[in-house]
Design a protein around this motif. Structure first.
Motif, PDB file in Angstrom:
ATOM      1  N   ASN A 179      -2.803   0.048   2.121  1.00 29.39           N
ATOM      2  CA  ASN A 179      -3.891  -0.744   2.685  1.00 29.39           C
ATOM      3  C   ASN A 179      -4.854  -1.102   1.560  1.00 29.39           C
ATOM      4  N   ILE A 180      -5.576  -2.186   1.753  1.00 29.81           N
ATOM      5  CA  ILE A 180      -6.664  -2.552   0.847  1.00 29.81           C
ATOM      6  C   ILE A 180      -7.936  -2.595   1.681  1.00 29.81           C
ATOM      7  N   GLU A 181      -8.884  -1.748   1.349  1.00 34.11           N
ATOM      8  CA  GLU A 181     -10.154  -1.708   2.076  1.00 34.11           C
ATOM      9  C   GLU A 181     -11.279  -2.060   1.117  1.00 34.11           C
ATOM     10  N   GLY A 205     -13.062  -6.521   3.528  1.00 36.36           N
ATOM     11  CA  GLY A 205     -12.281  -6.284   4.732  1.00 36.36           C
ATOM     12  C   GLY A 205     -11.075  -5.399   4.503  1.00 36.36           C
ATOM     13  N   ASP A 206     -10.350  -5.143   5.612  1.00 35.41           N
ATOM     14  CA  ASP A 206      -9.187  -4.258   5.592  1.00 35.41           C
ATOM     15  C   ASP A 206      -7.899  -5.077   5.662  1.00 35.41           C
ATOM     16  N   PHE A 207      -7.007  -4.826   4.718  1.00 37.29           N
ATOM     17  CA  PHE A 207      -5.714  -5.497   4.647  1.00 37.29           C
ATOM     18  C   PHE A 207      -4.611  -4.446   4.699  1.00 37.29           C
ATOM     19  N   ALA A 208      -3.432  -4.852   5.163  1.00 35.56           N
ATOM     20  CA  ALA A 208      -2.248  -3.988   5.115  1.00 35.56           C
ATOM     21  C   ALA A 208      -1.128  -4.762   4.437  1.00 35.56           C
ATOM     22  N   PHE A 209      -0.388  -4.074   3.558  1.00 39.52           N
ATOM     23  CA  PHE A 209       0.653  -4.744   2.778  1.00 39.52           C
ATOM     24  C   PHE A 209       1.962  -3.972   2.868  1.00 39.52           C
ATOM     25  N   GLY A 210       3.071  -4.724   3.031  1.00 44.54           N
ATOM     26  CA  GLY A 210       4.383  -4.098   3.057  1.00 44.54           C
ATOM     27  C   GLY A 210       5.478  -5.074   2.684  1.00 44.54           C
ATOM     28  N   VAL A 211       6.708  -4.548   2.578  1.00 40.32           N
ATOM     29  CA  VAL A 211       7.868  -5.333   2.161  1.00 40.32           C
ATOM     30  C   VAL A 211       8.981  -5.144   3.187  1.00 40.32           C
ATOM     31  N   LEU A 212       9.516  -6.263   3.696  1.00 40.91           N
ATOM     32  CA  LEU A 212      10.568  -6.241   4.709  1.00 40.91           C
ATOM     33  C   LEU A 212      11.929  -6.500   4.077  1.00 40.91           C
ATOM     34  N   ASN A 213      12.919  -5.684   4.449  1.00 40.41           N
ATOM     35  CA  ASN A 213      14.316  -5.931   4.082  1.00 40.41           C
ATOM     36  C   ASN A 213      14.884  -6.893   5.122  1.00 40.41           C
ATOM     37  N   TYR A 214      14.871  -8.187   4.812  1.00 40.37           N
ATOM     38  CA  TYR A 214      15.105  -9.233   5.806  1.00 40.37           C
ATOM     39  C   TYR A 214      16.460  -9.110   6.498  1.00 40.37           C
TER      40      TYR A 214
END
Length: 283
Positions: free
Chosen positions: A253-255, A200-209
């Motif tokens: 993304n991870i596909e 499957g398709d994944f999306a990854f990121g990092v938030l500056n809270y």
């Protein structure tokens, strides 16, 4: 010939041919013994780990029981490398300074080794660049979106929904293994697929809270690093872009198990990239 005189508090008085001499007593202070103890945890679920082996570089080793606790008594003060190992877990070593007569508590938190098909993503950042006026630690948060499901839509892993690192309900089940809100992290998320490769398709990121609060550094100034580890031993490392506007680093993304960064890896604003993909500037 020297004749011993009486013992004084400070030493011995002696005479030799009517000449008086004084031989001081030297008292050597031995350092008081120190103690090192703590608990070994599974870093994902806070369970205490039994049968973990804890060793200090002097050669002493102890093994934890069901309570996960370890203890070294009567240790000479100094600096020690302390290593914890356990079957199916990643070993960890820390440098610990034991002052004379101290009772030091040092816990260790271990993550399991990866197995077939698994992926682990770790985020760290600079813990020196705090924000005024209270010198508060920065807080960066992992966000991972999973493939769309007709029954549940997009599954979103974050500090508000950490998933379950023990009960896997579908083919590629993610969970937030470690959440850190101070220091330099790490934050850790893992994909535990039932099948290999990850599907499957994944999306990854990092938030500056804390982005937007007065004095909070931009995510571009925090030396953020993402490391992706796979079960077969390969790693990939990504560094935060030095330019861009926003509170969110959209990393990749991870596909079907393949990491894609083309037209990605940029600073933008938080949101589900699988639903509303940001337009990243061309490098």
């Amino acid at each position: 010939m020297l004749n011993k005189g009486k013992v004084l508090a400070e030493g011995f008085a002696v005479t030799a041919q009517d000449h008086h001499s004084f031989l001081p007593i030297v008292y050597k202070a031995f350092p008081a013994p120190s103690k090192l103890s703590g608990i070994i945890f599974d870093d994902r679920v806070d369970d205490r780990l039994s049968d973990a082996k804890v060793c200090i570089e002097s050669g002493q080793c102890v093994t934890t029981h069901m309570d996960g606790e370890y203890s070294f008594e009567n240790i000479v003060s100094g600096e020690y490398q302390v290593t914890v190992t356990k079957m199916d877990y990643i070993s960890k070593t820390k440098t610990i300074v034991l002052p004379s007569g101290a009772n030091i508590r040092q816990d260790f938190r271990l993550l399991p080794e990866l197995s077939d098909g698994q992926i682990r993503i770790t985020v760290t950042w600079n813990d020196v660049k705090k924000w005024p006026p209270s010198n508060i630690d920065n807080d960066l948060d992992i966000h991972l979106w999973t493939p769309f499901s007709e029954s549940s839509g997009y599954y979103h892993i974050s500090v508000d929904n950490v998933g379950n690192c023990q009960n896997f309900e579908n083919e590629s089940y993610p969970c937030l293994e470690v959440d850190a809100s101070q220091g330099s992290g790490p934050e850790v998320v893992a994909l535990y697929p039932v099948v290999d490769p990850v599907v499957g398709d994944f999306a990854f990121g990092v938030l500056n809270y804390y982005d937007g609060y007065q004095g909070v550094p931009s995510i571009t100034d925090l030396d953020v690093k993402v490391v992706v580890e796979r079960y077969e031993g390969s790693t990939e490392t990504f560094y935060v872009p030095q330019t861009g506007t926003g509170d969110f680093w959209y990393v990749f993304n991870i596909e079907d198990g393949v990491i894609l960064t083309e037209d990605l890896n940029c600073i933008t604003w938080a949101g589900n990239p699988l639903v509303d993909p940001p337009v990243c500037p061309t490098p």
